[in-house]
Design an enzyme around this catalytic site. Structure first.
Site, PDB file in Angstrom:
ATOM      1  CG  HIS A 311      17.440 -12.148 -22.277  1.00 23.01           C
ATOM      2  ND1 HIS A 311      16.206 -12.939 -20.998  1.00 23.01           N
ATOM      3  CD2 HIS A 311      16.841 -12.702 -23.125  1.00 23.01           C
ATOM      4  CE1 HIS A 311      15.579 -13.238 -21.367  1.00 23.01           C
ATOM      5  NE2 HIS A 311      15.167 -13.543 -22.507  1.00 23.01           N
ATOM      6  CG  ASP A 368      15.515 -11.936 -31.363  1.00 31.48           C
ATOM      7  OD1 ASP A 368      15.420 -11.616 -29.950  1.00 31.48           O
ATOM      8  OD2 ASP A 368      14.787 -12.750 -32.262  1.00 31.48           O
TER       9      ASP A 368
HETATM   10  C1  SDX Z   1      13.293 -10.963 -26.357  1.00 27.96           C
HETATM   11  O1  SDX Z   1      12.607 -11.378 -21.917  1.00 27.96           O
HETATM   12  C2  SDX Z   1      12.451 -12.528 -22.704  1.00 27.96           C
HETATM   13  O2  SDX Z   1      12.281 -13.931 -22.310  1.00 27.96           O
HETATM   14  C3  SDX Z   1      12.174 -12.131 -24.474  1.00 27.96           C
HETATM   15  C4  SDX Z   1      12.750 -13.302 -25.052  1.00 27.96           C
HETATM   16  C5  SDX Z   1      12.028 -14.326 -25.316  1.00 27.96           C
HETATM   17  O3  SDX Z   1      12.387 -15.569 -25.779  1.00 27.96           O
HETATM   18  O4  SDX Z   1      10.632 -13.323 -25.226  1.00 27.96           O
HETATM   19  O5  SDX Z   1      14.008 -13.754 -24.640  1.00 27.96           O
HETATM   20  C6  SDX Z   1      13.070 -12.735 -26.562  1.00 27.96           C
HETATM   21  O6  SDX Z   1      13.407 -10.412 -26.538  1.00 27.96           O
HETATM   22  C7  SDX Z   1      15.112 -11.564 -26.867  1.00 27.96           C
HETATM   23  C8  SDX Z   1      15.877  -9.487 -26.375  1.00 27.96           C
HETATM   24  C9  SDX Z   1      15.728  -9.417 -27.675  1.00 27.96           C
HETATM   25  N1  SDX Z   1      15.677  -7.830 -27.172  1.00 27.96           N
HETATM   26  C10 SDX Z   1      17.057  -7.007 -28.302  1.00 27.96           C
HETATM   27  O7  SDX Z   1      18.288  -8.004 -28.733  1.00 27.96           O
HETATM   28  C11 SDX Z   1      17.111  -5.695 -28.018  1.00 27.96           C
HETATM   29  C12 SDX Z   1      18.359  -5.568 -27.368  1.00 27.96           C
HETATM   30  N2  SDX Z   1      18.734  -5.449 -25.953  1.00 27.96           N
HETATM   31  C13 SDX Z   1      18.278  -4.719 -25.012  1.00 27.96           C
HETATM   32  O8  SDX Z   1      18.008  -3.794 -25.589  1.00 27.96           O
HETATM   33  C14 SDX Z   1      18.424  -5.408 -23.959  1.00 27.96           C
HETATM   34  O9  SDX Z   1      19.220  -6.165 -23.781  1.00 27.96           O
HETATM   35  C15 SDX Z   1      17.231  -6.242 -23.778  1.00 27.96           C
HETATM   36  C16 SDX Z   1      16.272  -4.983 -23.797  1.00 27.96           C
HETATM   37  C17 SDX Z   1      16.761  -7.230 -24.269  1.00 27.96           C
HETATM   38  C18 SDX Z   1      16.704  -6.147 -21.817  1.00 27.96           C
HETATM   39  O10 SDX Z   1      16.902  -4.963 -21.348  1.00 27.96           O
HETATM   40  P1  SDX Z   1      16.904  -4.820 -19.911  1.00 27.96           P
HETATM   41  O11 SDX Z   1      16.743  -6.091 -18.722  1.00 27.96           O
HETATM   42  O12 SDX Z   1      16.707  -3.543 -19.373  1.00 27.96           O
HETATM   43  O13 SDX Z   1      18.291  -4.136 -19.220  1.00 27.96           O
HETATM   44  P2  SDX Z   1      19.045  -2.637 -19.148  1.00 27.96           P
HETATM   45  O14 SDX Z   1      18.095  -1.982 -20.049  1.00 27.96           O
HETATM   46  O15 SDX Z   1      18.546  -2.131 -17.943  1.00 27.96           O
HETATM   47  O16 SDX Z   1      19.835  -3.103 -19.337  1.00 27.96           O
HETATM   48  C19 SDX Z   1      21.413  -3.293 -18.458  1.00 27.96           C
HETATM   49  C20 SDX Z   1      22.535  -1.976 -19.236  1.00 27.96           C
HETATM   50  C21 SDX Z   1      22.275  -0.778 -19.041  1.00 27.96           C
HETATM   51  O17 SDX Z   1      23.545   0.279 -19.057  1.00 27.96           O
HETATM   52  P3  SDX Z   1      23.353   1.027 -17.651  1.00 27.96           P
HETATM   53  O18 SDX Z   1      22.826   1.338 -17.516  1.00 27.96           O
HETATM   54  O19 SDX Z   1      24.072  -0.049 -16.611  1.00 27.96           O
HETATM   55  O20 SDX Z   1      25.123   1.722 -18.044  1.00 27.96           O
HETATM   56  O21 SDX Z   1      22.933  -3.302 -19.420  1.00 27.96           O
HETATM   57  C22 SDX Z   1      22.825  -2.576 -21.320  1.00 27.96           C
HETATM   58  C23 SDX Z   1      22.555  -0.389 -20.944  1.00 27.96           C
HETATM   59  O22 SDX Z   1      22.804  -0.110 -21.278  1.00 27.96           O
HETATM   60  N3  SDX Z   1      22.769  -2.887 -21.830  1.00 27.96           N
HETATM   61  C24 SDX Z   1      23.590  -2.476 -23.519  1.00 27.96           C
HETATM   62  C25 SDX Z   1      22.474  -3.659 -24.514  1.00 27.96           C
HETATM   63  N4  SDX Z   1      21.619  -4.635 -23.370  1.00 27.96           N
HETATM   64  C26 SDX Z   1      21.811  -4.165 -22.389  1.00 27.96           C
HETATM   65  N5  SDX Z   1      24.081  -1.940 -23.779  1.00 27.96           N
HETATM   66  C27 SDX Z   1      24.500  -1.811 -25.240  1.00 27.96           C
HETATM   67  N6  SDX Z   1      23.931  -2.963 -26.470  1.00 27.96           N
HETATM   68  C28 SDX Z   1      22.324  -3.654 -25.603  1.00 27.96           C
HETATM   69  N7  SDX Z   1      22.103  -4.661 -26.254  1.00 27.96           N
END
Ligand code: SDX
Length: 435
Positions: A311, A368
């Site tokens: 998140h 989710d």
């Molecule tokens: C919702 O914003 C809100 O409030 C949203 C929400 C709401 O109520 O409106 O809470 C609802 O959208 C919840 C999120 C649902 N999405 C997912 O579950 C999709 C999977 N999650 C990710 O794609 C990610 O965690 C996000 C999109 C939710 C957040 O992305 P960020 O903040 O841009 O984080 P990032 O991509 O910069 O990740 C930081 C690190 C990275 O690794 P490094 O580059 O540092 O090595 O964490 C890793 C990412 O690769 N990472 C994950 C991951 N989420 C982040 N690695 C594996 N699996 C994951 N799910």
């Protein structure tokens, strides 16, 4: 702009040898922001923050999130208290009006929701135009936008009609969602009934049929109320920011919410609840080997992410996820439903939370991760899960759109950029190109 949030505190920024003072804004819970509205005029510099992870877009009275402590409250009320003690309609009123309704206020609001539950019969013809497998979020977004054509009076003087517009939207979106499901099944539409509560009405519109009357199960109604409350608002997430961005150009509520629905559709946002179930289902079909999914999620060369994890704001458990996870056990137990995906989800969570990759990045289950288990148990089809998220988020979108329209300091949202393209170059006529 005289705001009670400016305490007189300032920060200094030294640019090109000159010290610039910028005012500090302090929020109710002590959160601080540097107000950079004079930065470009006084320094020529802008800030850059792709994804806006460090940028506040507005001052808001609606929702408070603490990502480090896992706190979420609507208008000062903790969501655990609201989820435990309220109906979704009460919380929708709270989000849009700023206070919990009295008995009379709630009765009037519920009456308005009933009055606006039908959609114009001409809108039914739209459903016939969609191919059978049309994505429900595409239908929802276009049908909500079409409301402007049927209720133009609501968009001409928005703030005079905001209560009507909100009730109209909250009630009609529920009807549109249920009708789109019935249409996708080729079943006759079931119209809203004034003798049923908001959630019971939705369930009846979804599952009642001329050959098998639907019996409202109050435990299912309670579970749906809880889920919709927990999705009610979440400050400046992608879809809410979209509603504000579109609305900032003085676009009416219906078209602004239609844009928010499209933003929510994304698998990184509200679309994740459907993607979680698809992930859990493929783990189940593959014999429950979830470790390979964890390894894939950790592989920087693999675009796969563990959906339902991570998140932008929460760096600990999403408080909504805790409540939903507990509700999963209760609802499945109440309904005598055994779903192997719940056990897979729990094991997947346990393995991920012990893995250094997830620990180092503070990746926890989000809203989710478990919500689809409950939706599935109450009979909602997977391709409607994100529609359910939109139903829950609607009062939050409405509240933010209204707060922005009410804000005397409101301006059209128009971020800047840093250009890194080609320097100025002379025009090349067609016959000299490629020479
Ligand atoms: C919702 O914003 C809100 O409030 C949203 C929400 C709401 O109520 O409106 O809470 C609802 O959208 C919840 C999120 C649902 N999405 C997912 O579950 C999709 C999977 N999650 C990710 O794609 C990610 O965690 C996000 C999109 C939710 C957040 O992305 P960020 O903040 O841009 O984080 P990032 O991509 O910069 O990740 C930081 C690190 C990275 O690794 P490094 O580059 O540092 O090595 O964490 C890793 C990412 O690769 N990472 C994950 C991951 N989420 C982040 N690695 C594996 N699996 C994951 N799910």
């Amino acid at each position: 702009m005289p705001h009670r949030y400016y305490t007189g505190e300032k920060v200094e920024m030294k640019i090109d040898g000159q010290v610039h003072e910028l005012p500090v804004v302090v929020g109710t819970e002590g959160e601080k922001a540097i107000d950079i509205r004079t930065l470009r005029a006084s320094t020529g510099y802008i800030t850059l923050d792709s994804g806006y992870a460090n940028t506040g877009s507005c001052i808001s009275n609606i929702t408070y999130l603490d990502g480090e402590k896992g706190i979420l409250s609507y208008r000062g009320y903790d969501i655990a208290d609201l989820a435990e003690n309220c109906t979704f309609v009460e919380v929708a009123y709270l989000l849009d009006h700023g206070s919990l309704p009295t008995r009379d206020e709630l009765s009037q609001f519920s009456q308005m929701l009933n009055d606006f539950a039908m959609i114009h019969e001409d809108m039914l013809r739209f459903f016939d135009g969609y191919p059978p497998k049309s994505p429900p979020m595409a239908i929802l977004s276009s049908m909500v936008n079409s409301l402007c054509s049927f209720y133009p009076e609501m968009t001409d003087n928005p703030l005079e009609n905001i209560d009507k517009m909100s009730a109209r939207l909250l009630s009609k979106v529920r009807t549109i969602a249920a009708f789109s499901y019935k249409k996708s099944m080729g079943h006759p539409l079931v119209y809203p009934r004034h003798d049923l509560s908001y959630c019971a009405n939705f369930l009846n519109m979804m599952f009642d049929s001329p050959v098998k009357p639907y019996e409202v199960n109050h435990k299912v109604v309670a579970a749906l109320n809880k889920l919709l409350i927990l999705h009610g608002d979440h400050e400046q997430n992608c879809s809410t920011s979209t509603v504000r961005m579109v609305g900032s150009a003085r676009v009416n509520l219906y078209a602004s919410v239609s844009a928010g629905i499209s933003a929510l559709w994304g698998p990184l946002h509200g679309g994740a609840n459907e993607a979680v179930m698809e992930m859990l289902e493929s783990i189940h079909q593959g014999g429950g080997n979830f470790r390979q999914f964890v390894e894939r999620a950790k592989d920087p060369k693999d675009p796969f992410r563990l959906v339902g994890f991570g998140h932008r704001v929460y760096k600990t458990f999403d408080p909504r996820c805790r409540i939903i996870k507990q509700a999963c056990d209760e609802v499945l137990d109440d309904l005598k439903v055994v779903d192997p995906l719940l056990d897979i989800a729990k094991e997947l969570e346990e393995v991920a939370l012990k893995d250094d990759y997830f620990i180092e990045r503070s990746l926890y289950p989000n809203v989710d991760f478990y919500s689809g288990i409950i939706y599935r148990a109450i009979g909602i089809p997977t391709n409607m899960f994100t529609v359910m998220f939109a139903l829950g988020r609607l009062p939050g979108w409405i509240a933010h759109w209204k707060e922005m329209w009410d804000d005397p300091a409101w301006r059209i949202s128009r971020p800047r950029q840093i250009y890194v393209g080609p320097l100025s170059r002379p025009f090349v006529p067609m016959d000299q190109r490629g020479l």
